[in-house]
Write a protein that holds these residues in place. Structure first.
Motif, short mmCIF file in Angstrom:
data_model
loop_
_atom_site.label_atom_id
_atom_site.label_comp_id
_atom_site.label_asym_id
_atom_site.label_seq_id
_atom_site.Cartn_x
_atom_site.Cartn_y
_atom_site.Cartn_z
N HIS A 50 -5.94 -3.09 -8.14
CA HIS A 50 -4.99 -3.61 -7.15
C HIS A 50 -5.03 -2.79 -5.87
O HIS A 50 -5.00 -3.34 -4.75
CB HIS A 50 -3.58 -3.62 -7.73
CG HIS A 50 -3.39 -4.60 -8.85
ND1 HIS A 50 -2.14 -4.89 -9.38
CD2 HIS A 50 -4.28 -5.36 -9.53
CE1 HIS A 50 -2.28 -5.78 -10.34
NE2 HIS A 50 -3.58 -6.07 -10.46
N ARG A 51 -5.10 -1.48 -6.03
CA ARG A 51 -5.14 -0.60 -4.85
C ARG A 51 -6.43 -0.85 -4.05
O ARG A 51 -6.41 -0.90 -2.81
CB ARG A 51 -5.05 0.86 -5.28
CG ARG A 51 -4.98 1.86 -4.14
CD ARG A 51 -4.56 3.23 -4.65
NE ARG A 51 -4.49 4.19 -3.56
CZ ARG A 51 -5.42 5.10 -3.30
NH1 ARG A 51 -6.51 5.16 -4.07
NH2 ARG A 51 -5.29 5.94 -2.30
N MET A 106 -6.23 -4.19 -2.21
CA MET A 106 -5.35 -4.15 -1.06
C MET A 106 -6.01 -3.39 0.09
O MET A 106 -5.85 -3.75 1.27
CB MET A 106 -4.01 -3.48 -1.44
CG MET A 106 -2.90 -3.70 -0.44
SD MET A 106 -2.58 -5.47 -0.09
CE MET A 106 -2.25 -6.10 -1.73
N ALA A 107 -6.77 -2.36 -0.22
CA ALA A 107 -7.52 -1.64 0.82
C ALA A 107 -8.52 -2.55 1.50
O ALA A 107 -8.69 -2.52 2.73
CB ALA A 107 -8.22 -0.43 0.22
N THR A 150 -5.76 0.49 -10.61
CA THR A 150 -6.70 0.92 -9.57
C THR A 150 -7.29 -0.28 -8.84
O THR A 150 -7.47 -0.25 -7.61
CB THR A 150 -7.82 1.76 -10.20
OG1 THR A 150 -7.26 2.93 -10.80
CG2 THR A 150 -8.85 2.17 -9.15
N MET A 153 0.83 -1.20 0.00
CA MET A 153 0.00 0.00 0.00
C MET A 153 0.87 1.26 0.00
O MET A 153 0.49 2.28 -0.62
CB MET A 153 -0.94 -0.02 1.21
CG MET A 153 -2.21 0.77 1.00
SD MET A 153 -3.21 0.14 -0.38
CE MET A 153 -4.63 1.21 -0.28
N TYR A 208 1.73 1.56 -3.59
CA TYR A 208 0.58 1.95 -4.40
C TYR A 208 0.23 3.43 -4.19
O TYR A 208 -0.26 4.11 -5.10
CB TYR A 208 -0.64 1.10 -4.04
CG TYR A 208 -0.52 -0.36 -4.41
CD1 TYR A 208 0.58 -0.88 -5.10
CD2 TYR A 208 -1.54 -1.25 -4.08
CE1 TYR A 208 0.67 -2.21 -5.43
CE2 TYR A 208 -1.46 -2.61 -4.40
CZ TYR A 208 -0.35 -3.08 -5.07
OH TYR A 208 -0.27 -4.41 -5.39
N ASN A 209 0.46 3.93 -2.95
CA ASN A 209 0.18 5.34 -2.65
C ASN A 209 1.34 6.26 -2.99
O ASN A 209 1.22 7.48 -2.86
CB ASN A 209 -0.17 5.49 -1.16
CG ASN A 209 -1.53 4.93 -0.82
OD1 ASN A 209 -2.39 4.75 -1.68
ND2 ASN A 209 -1.75 4.64 0.47
N ALA A 254 -1.91 3.00 4.86
CA ALA A 254 -2.90 2.76 3.80
C ALA A 254 -3.77 3.97 3.52
O ALA A 254 -4.13 4.24 2.37
CB ALA A 254 -3.78 1.57 4.18
N ILE A 274 0.24 1.49 -11.31
CA ILE A 274 -0.43 0.56 -10.41
C ILE A 274 -1.91 0.52 -10.78
O ILE A 274 -2.60 1.55 -10.74
CB ILE A 274 -0.29 0.99 -8.93
CG1 ILE A 274 1.18 1.11 -8.54
CG2 ILE A 274 -1.02 0.02 -8.02
CD1 ILE A 274 1.96 -0.18 -8.63
N GLY A 314 -3.79 5.38 -7.86
CA GLY A 314 -2.70 5.87 -7.01
C GLY A 314 -1.49 6.16 -7.85
O GLY A 314 -1.55 6.91 -8.82
N LYS A 315 -0.39 5.52 -7.49
CA LYS A 315 0.87 5.74 -8.22
C LYS A 315 0.74 5.25 -9.66
O LYS A 315 0.11 4.22 -9.93
CB LYS A 315 1.99 4.98 -7.49
CG LYS A 315 3.38 5.23 -8.02
CD LYS A 315 4.39 4.47 -7.16
CE LYS A 315 5.80 4.71 -7.65
NZ LYS A 315 6.78 3.99 -6.77
#
Length: 496
Positions: A424-425, A428-429, A422, A313, A316-317, A388, A420, A416-417
């Motif tokens: 996947h982010r 993971m959240a 969206t 995370m 990803y951020n 996160a 990556i 996010g980054k």
């Protein structure tokens, strides 16, 4: 010994047991939309045992060439304990940090009565050790799933079992003794996966005084025995099969049930303790030794998920290089590895049972490890949630994300980054939300004994005389008391 297939395990649950879930009597626990989650989780024990890749670790072969579960074997050496850790680690890694419940908890209760029953036999001339071994063979021969029923409902915590009001059944007790067995009454609670097991192994949860003799009982009964009612814990998941929004809780439902015993008959050969009240606490204590080792083993695997999710995370951020984030990730890595190595040391420094070929985990190290991971769990949760961000609490559901009318908008604005996806982010959240739920926080603190229970055990086991002797030697205090360890040391500084 024989291994069941997952399908045979599922069929074995269709036995007329009395189970309630969400207010309804469940006609078939194998078909219930929520209980199926627990069913499939427990069934992973049978999936893994039948997989040739894992059979050398998970199973043993007897003289007849049949394989049986290693988890049902008595622990006789350091190597056995270390192998049992590897079994639990595999279970936990496969099942997203939560070992399948077919034998996970109850094996530790079985080990406890295996260690303590010969002590009772030696003092009273009973034959409990024979009963335990016969029961172990029954479990092995039929490859049964069994739950450990230990925690009584307790009623007024300030009162002992026999002093409870307005009734005496807040702890499971013997209410009638017959020629062929006993009758018991009472209730146990927080009993993991009991509605989806074949057997219940019932043991005391505390030490008993003389007037609590009727509560010093340990025994085993089939789940479908007359007089047993199982009431499932309220499920956290209300969308079975939705593994996008509920990656862990959608595939693991531990089902910490309440079990009511209403005048349940237990035959003599299934009794492992019957009124020998001074051994009730020993059974509870020995279970804690074994199960704290199991707990710290699977928690180390769960912390792999914590640390991995936090690291991903952060990436990803786009904050993985921020100094405070790197500091938190370093702490999480240390926490994860420390729990792993302290738990392992409880096996490496195991204790041999006198006049026996049995061993058990080092209780000092096991208690320290359990206290360490439970006491620091909320700190780990805070770090993971901090890294996160608020999306853990406010991310749209998969139904919105997959809705073609708004999917492109969410895909664009919840990214996010760069590079990556969206999705996947978001996934993971959702994982972090599952990992850091209030249920998980409470479970970590109270399962396998509260923080206070570990502190009491550590205080009782600590060698304070050794600590004091070291300090007195350094301070050059001579008061006539000696500790054997320091009495053997040469004088320092030397007289040269």
């Amino acid at each position: 010994m024989a291994l069941k297939t997952p399908q045979q395990y599922i069929e074995s649950l269709k036995d007329g047991r009395v189970v309630y879930c969400n207010g309804d009597r469940v006609a078939d626990v194998t078909a219930h939309p929520i209980l199926k989650i627990c069913r499939d989780w427990v069934a992973m024990d049978y999936v893994l045992n039948n997989d040739p890749k894992y059979q050398d670790l998970l199973t043993e072969t007897n003289e007849d060439g049949q394989r049986g579960s290693f988890a049902l074997m008595p622990q006789k050496s350091k190597e056995d304990l270390l192998r049992l850790r590897e079994v639990v680690k595999l279970w936990a890694r496969v099942c997203l940090g939560k070992p399948p419940g077919a034998k996970f908890v109850a094996k530790d209760g079985l080990n406890a009565v295996t260690v303590v029953s010969p002590r009772i036999d030696k003092k009273y001339g009973t034959r409990y050790a024979e009963n335990v071994e016969a029961y172990r063979k029954h479990l092995q021969d039929n490859d049964l799933a069994f739950a450990l029923a230990m925690t009584d409902v307790k009623g007024d915590r300030s009162l002992r079992p026999s002093h409870q009001r307005p009734h005496q059944d807040y702890y499971v007790r013997l209410v009638e003794e017959r020629k062929d067995g006993i009758v018991v009454r009472g209730a146990k609670t927080h009993i993991s996966q009991a509605p989806l097991c074949n057997e219940l192994l019932v043991v005391p949860c505390r030490a008993m005084k003389e007037d609590d003799q009727a509560y010093a009982v340990a025994f085993a009964v089939p789940v479908n025995s007359p007089g047993i009612t199982l009431i499932s814990a309220e499920p956290e998941v209300h969308e079975p099969g939705n593994l996008f929004d509920h990656p862990i809780s959608g595939s693991v439902y531990i089902n910490d049930a309440t079990i009511i015993f209403e005048d349940v008959f237990v035959p003599n050969e299934r009794i492992f303790l019957k009124g020998e009240r001074e051994f009730a606490g020993e059974v509870a204590y020995m279970f804690a030794n074994f199960h704290r080792l199991s707990a710290e083993t699977y928690k180390a695997m769960e912390l792999e998920l914590f640390t991995g999710a936090a690291t991903l995370m952060a990436e990803y951020n786009g904050v993985e290089r921020a100094p405070h984030v790197r500091e938190k990730l370093t702490w999480l890595a240390m926490f994860t590895e420390a729990v792993e190595i302290i738990g392992k040391s409880a096996c490496e420094h195991c204790i041999s049972e006198p006049d026996s070929d049995l061993v058990y985990p080092n209780p000092m190290y096991a208690n320290i490890c359990k206290f360490y991971f439970a006491d620091n769990w909320h700190q780990a949760t805070k770090y993971v949630q901090d890294i996160a961000g608020g999306i853990v609490a406010t991310a749209p559901s998969s139904k919105d994300y997959l809705n073609p009318e708004i999917h492109d908008l969410l895909e664009k604005y919840l990214g996010g980054k760069e590079g990556i996806p969206t999705e996947h982010r978001l996934r993971m959240a959702k994982l972090i939300r599952d990992l850091t739920s209030s249920y998980e926080d409470v479970l970590t603190i109270h399962a396998e004994g509260s923080l206070e229970a570990q502190k009491l055990s550590i205080a009782a086991l600590a060698d304070f005389d050794r600590y004091k002797a070291a300090a007195k030697r350094a301070a050059r205090i001579e008061d006539g008391t000696k500790h054997e360890l320091f009495g053997q040391l040469p004088e320092f500084p030397p007289q040269l």
